[in-house]
Design an enzyme around this catalytic site. Structure first.
Site, mmCIF file in Angstrom:
data_model
loop_
_atom_site.group_PDB
_atom_site.id
_atom_site.type_symbol
_atom_site.label_atom_id
_atom_site.label_comp_id
_atom_site.label_asym_id
_atom_site.label_seq_id
_atom_site.Cartn_x
_atom_site.Cartn_y
_atom_site.Cartn_z
ATOM 1 N N HIS A 209 -14.818 41.421 -4.808
ATOM 2 C CA HIS A 209 -15.385 40.087 -5.053
ATOM 3 C C HIS A 209 -15.172 39.567 -6.469
ATOM 4 C CE1 HIS A 209 -18.693 42.223 -7.005
ATOM 5 N NE2 HIS A 209 -18.899 41.095 -7.647
HETATM 6 C C1 UD1 Z 1 -21.913 37.264 -9.210
HETATM 7 C C2 UD1 Z 1 -21.910 37.794 -10.638
HETATM 8 C C3 UD1 Z 1 -21.339 39.197 -10.663
HETATM 9 C C4 UD1 Z 1 -22.007 40.100 -9.645
HETATM 10 C C5 UD1 Z 1 -21.953 39.444 -8.279
HETATM 11 C C6 UD1 Z 1 -22.616 40.275 -7.207
HETATM 12 C C7 UD1 Z 1 -21.615 36.106 -12.418
HETATM 13 C C8 UD1 Z 1 -20.670 35.538 -13.392
HETATM 14 N N1 UD1 Z 1 -21.092 36.969 -11.515
HETATM 15 O O1 UD1 Z 1 -20.571 37.102 -8.808
HETATM 16 O O2 UD1 Z 1 -21.515 39.743 -11.951
HETATM 17 O O3 UD1 Z 1 -21.335 41.352 -9.601
HETATM 18 O O4 UD1 Z 1 -22.580 38.159 -8.369
HETATM 19 O O5 UD1 Z 1 -22.285 39.815 -5.915
HETATM 20 O O6 UD1 Z 1 -22.787 35.782 -12.464
HETATM 21 N N2 UD1 Z 1 -21.395 32.263 -2.525
HETATM 22 C C9 UD1 Z 1 -21.755 32.019 -1.232
HETATM 23 N N3 UD1 Z 1 -22.961 32.479 -0.814
HETATM 24 C C10 UD1 Z 1 -23.788 33.179 -1.610
HETATM 25 C C11 UD1 Z 1 -23.386 33.438 -2.935
HETATM 26 C C12 UD1 Z 1 -22.180 32.973 -3.383
HETATM 27 O O7 UD1 Z 1 -21.047 31.387 -0.468
HETATM 28 O O8 UD1 Z 1 -24.879 33.560 -1.169
HETATM 29 C C13 UD1 Z 1 -20.123 31.702 -3.034
HETATM 30 C C14 UD1 Z 1 -20.404 30.688 -4.123
HETATM 31 O O9 UD1 Z 1 -20.605 29.416 -3.611
HETATM 32 C C15 UD1 Z 1 -19.153 30.793 -4.953
HETATM 33 C C16 UD1 Z 1 -18.777 32.263 -4.819
HETATM 34 O O10 UD1 Z 1 -19.403 32.747 -3.661
HETATM 35 O O11 UD1 Z 1 -18.123 30.034 -4.404
HETATM 36 C C17 UD1 Z 1 -19.138 33.072 -6.028
HETATM 37 O O12 UD1 Z 1 -20.530 33.152 -6.263
HETATM 38 P P1 UD1 Z 1 -21.110 33.459 -7.733
HETATM 39 O O13 UD1 Z 1 -22.544 33.779 -7.645
HETATM 40 O O14 UD1 Z 1 -20.677 32.423 -8.683
HETATM 41 O O15 UD1 Z 1 -20.356 34.740 -8.215
HETATM 42 P P2 UD1 Z 1 -20.183 36.166 -7.575
HETATM 43 O O16 UD1 Z 1 -18.745 36.333 -7.298
HETATM 44 O O17 UD1 Z 1 -21.115 36.467 -6.440
#
Ligand code: UD1
Length: 360
Positions: A209
């Site tokens: 991820h």
């Molecule tokens: C975040 C953290 C990372 C951690 C990870 C655990 C930061 C910079 N990164 O990364 O350190 O290891 O969480 O999983 O804070 N999304 C969904 N549904 C959700 C959550 C996210 O669809 O419930 C999508 C978001 O819309 C976005 C992408 O996933 O497009 C990334 O989500 P984001 O929370 O920004 O970062 P992670 O990759 O999860």
């Protein structure tokens, strides 16, 4: 009663917060208010953790998600500040290295509220990672730096933190407490492993991820080509993060591995327990693999959990296909002694004692 605000927003933070919240509530010295920033919001990424791990419902749900890093961190900063002004806590607890961690720490520090950083001192020394930026800045403005490993303590000392007026304490890793506590009941509550029709110790559990992998088509292609190659011999099961799913579609990457939806904590523990090896770019899962006595292939160019590599429990491969398949082959035929205690014991209790000392 003295009040503490704890802030979380993403999966790995819910796991850590579950342990500390339980202790705070059973000891009864403090009143805890929980802020959920909303960074993770899908049921499988958020609600399921609160339900399964019996984390008290958040007092404040900010619903901040699906934004670029700057906008997300800025919006969190603004809204967390409002809550802190209202609640006037004696301290704020933040976990790990996400955007929610940095926003929470910054909001508190600006209001001169002591910041307690659980999982302080970790470094990848790669400032291109958003997590590294978040960690370094959060540590700088924290008053209590609670380190999971001796290496984390050393990192802080090397950066001159001993003279910064903040307290550094080695507590061990709170994720180990979670594995021990919830591991006892995970088999009764887990649902996914039996549905996969796989034998015990017959498959590899993988997760992908990190932005450094998902946002680069070349790297993501190479990682999935490697997983596909491994899957020809040993089944590979991947609970797919929504970010990764989106980019696989966007780049037109096809894969034959066993893709499943993100799973809750009990299912993850059960999938880990029955697996033979882990392949991942997650931070937390590297250690959870070790706690389950499984070797781990790290799909990154560096790791914060260097002791796993030093003792031969993990191999760093980056996103290079041959390095990934070689590392898997290396661990396939290796008997390892997992007897060492790299992450301490009872971190939650130690963290609690440190907090009590800070705000007595
Ligand atoms: C975040 C953290 C990372 C951690 C990870 C655990 C930061 C910079 N990164 O990364 O350190 O290891 O969480 O999983 O804070 N999304 C969904 N549904 C959700 C959550 C996210 O669809 O419930 C999508 C978001 O819309 C976005 C992408 O996933 O497009 C990334 O989500 P984001 O929370 O920004 O970062 P992670 O990759 O999860």
């Amino acid at each position: 009663m003295k009040k503490i605000v704890s802030i979380s927003g993403a999966r790995p933070q819910f796991v850590k917060a579950a342990v500390l919240s339980r202790i705070i509530r059973s000891e009864g010295d403090f009143e805890e208010r929980i802020i959920h920033t909303g960074q993770h919001y899908d049921i499988n990424m958020s609600e399921i953790f609160f339900r399964e791990m019996e984390i008290p419902a958040p007092d404040y749900s900010l619903h901040i998600n699906r934004m670029n890093h700057g906008a997300m961190t800025g919006k969190m900063l603004e809204q967390i500040e409002n809550v802190l002004v209202e609640e006037k806590p004696r301290a704020v607890v933040v976990y790990g290295d996400t955007n929610s961690t940095l926003a929470g720490a910054l909001a508190a520090a600006k209001l001169h509220i002591p910041v307690i950083h659980v999982e302080a001192g970790l470094r990848s020394f790669n400032m291109k990672m958003p997590e590294e930026i978040n960690r370094v800045l959060t540590d700088r403005i924290s008053q209590l730096l609670l380190c999971p490993t001796p290496v984390a303590v050393e990192n802080l000392k090397n950066e001159g933190f001993e003279n910064s007026g903040s307290r550094i304490a080695l507590t061990g890793d709170i994720m180990k407490d979670a594995v021990l506590y919830y591991g006892k009941s995970c088999e009764e509550k887990a649902r996914v492993f039996p549905l996969l029709n796989l034998k015990n110790n017959s498959y590899i559990l993988a997760t992908v991820h990190r932005q450094e992998n998902t946002d680069h088509p070349g790297r993501l292609k190479s990682v999935f080509a490697a997983l596909d190659a491994v899957h020809e011999k040993t089944p590979v099961v991947v609970p797919l993060h929504p970010r990764t799913e989106k980019f696989l579609r966007q780049y037109g990457i096809e894969t034959r591995i066993i893709k499943i939806k993100p799973v809750g904590y009990f299912d993850m523990l059960s999938l880990l327990k029955h697996s033979k090896m882990v392949v991942t770019d997650s931070g937390g899962l590297q250690k959870e693999a070790y706690f389950h006595r499984k070797p781990v292939v790290v799909l990154r160019d560096e790791t914060e959990w260097v002791e796993l590599v030093r003792h031969g429990f993990a191999r760093i491969t980056g996103a290079v296909k041959e390095r990934i398949t070689d590392a898997v082959a290396h661990f396939e035929n290796l008997e390892m002694d997992f007897g060492k205690n790299l992450y301490g014991d009872h971190a939650g209790d130690k963290i609690y004692r440190e907090i009590k000392q800070l705000i007595q």
